[in-house]
Write an enzyme that holds these catalytic residues in place. Sequence first.
Site, PDB file in Angstrom:
ATOM      1  N   CYS A 148       0.873  -1.179   0.000  1.00 44.66           N
ATOM      2  CA  CYS A 148       0.000   0.000   0.000  1.00 44.66           C
ATOM      3  C   CYS A 148       0.907   1.226   0.000  1.00 44.66           C
ATOM      4  CB  CYS A 148      -0.928   0.012   1.212  1.00 44.66           C
ATOM      5  SG  CYS A 148      -1.893   1.540   1.333  1.00 44.66           S
TER       6      CYS A 148
ATOM      7  N   ASN B 187      -1.684  -8.405  -0.847  1.00 44.77           N
ATOM      8  CA  ASN B 187      -2.901  -9.164  -0.570  1.00 44.77           C
ATOM      9  C   ASN B 187      -2.512 -10.541  -0.064  1.00 44.77           C
ATOM     10  OD1 ASN B 187      -3.508  -7.471  -3.237  1.00 44.77           O
ATOM     11  ND2 ASN B 187      -5.384  -7.693  -2.067  1.00 44.77           N
TER      12      ASN B 187
HETATM   13 MG    MG Z   1      -6.072  -4.042  -1.929  1.00 41.87          MG
END
Ligand code: MG
Length: 308
Positions: A239, A248
């Site tokens: 992120c 993920n």
């Molecule tokens: Mg995501």
Amino acid sequence: MNNDAVRLVEVGPRDGLQNEPQVLPVETRIRLIERLAAAGLRDIEVGAFVSPRWVPQMAGSDEVMRCLAPLPGVTYSALVPNEKGLEAALASGCRKVAVFAAASEAFSQRNINCSIAESLDRFKPVLTKAREAGVAVRGYVSCVLGCPLSGDIATADVVRVSTALYEMGCYEVSLGDTIGTGTPYKTKALIEACASEMPLAALAGHFHDTYGMAVANLYAALDSGIRVFDSSVSGLGGCPYSPGATGNVATEDVVYLLEGLGLRTGVNLHALVESGTFIDRELGRMTASSTARAINARRGRTGDRMPS
Ligand code: MG
Ligand code: HMG
């Protein structure tokens, strides 16, 4: 869907690659997607029609979409933040798109340069035009179990944004633990709260693995009745607004878990591991999947053959 089947949405080529520091050529992205489809993944998010100034990794998503050969039962989808993105997606032949909102004001501003309310207003014409074009729209809500910018998130905010997307016409709303701060009980409580306002069957789980909780949270969500999960081959990603955030949950780990529970994914685990090895070599990274590491280690010991 049968009770023993789970639908996986492979988001590696989008959520994964958008967060890798390297910008891969379109050709490499296409080869990854082809491998994932050959491994049995049926729902693959292949790109994002967003500003290349904001996310250079997703530039060329139109070319990716155009070059993918249609395969029976396989859907290639992409993110669209606004009408401009939808128009580009439709022009490239995309038949399934996803709009993305956040449960955090700060994240919404940082990610798409507008408030949550403005984003929902932007999505309304996207939903209308997509419906006219016969294109299905999925919705994402980010930061459902924590925000990298503002910390804790009120469950009521997640419920409000999720139901708004559903009522607008999204066929499914994916609950994103964007920075992986969730834990199983919090995950279950959140799903129960959302499912009290919209159908459980229209919810999906999207877990990141920053604190190593992604598989545990996914299992908790499964126990709460969720049957659609987003995952990323080799655990690609991170992120950009959260230093240290990992990708993920790895698709390999999810497939191993689900098949071990007697649930059908339709995915060939060994072909999936090969897809992960392919993209890891291209990116010069190590896999983030424990399952892939174990299978590759065993393959090494058995003379470079996959274990049966
Ligand atoms: Mg995501
Ligand atoms: P903005 O700067 O506010 O947009 O960005 P604008 O409307 O003021 O336009 C500025 C320029 O962008 C203009 O170009 C527009 O044409 C262009 P200029 O005239 O300056 O040359 N533009 C576009 N270009 C390409 N495609 C478009 C588009 N729209 C406008 N669709 C915008 C607003 C939304 C465009 C920008 O903030 C953006 O692209 N953000 C994308 C962010 C992103 O992709 N984030 C990652 C996805 S979310 C996520 O990963 C979370 C998720 O995985 C779930 C989870 O993990 O929780 C889904």
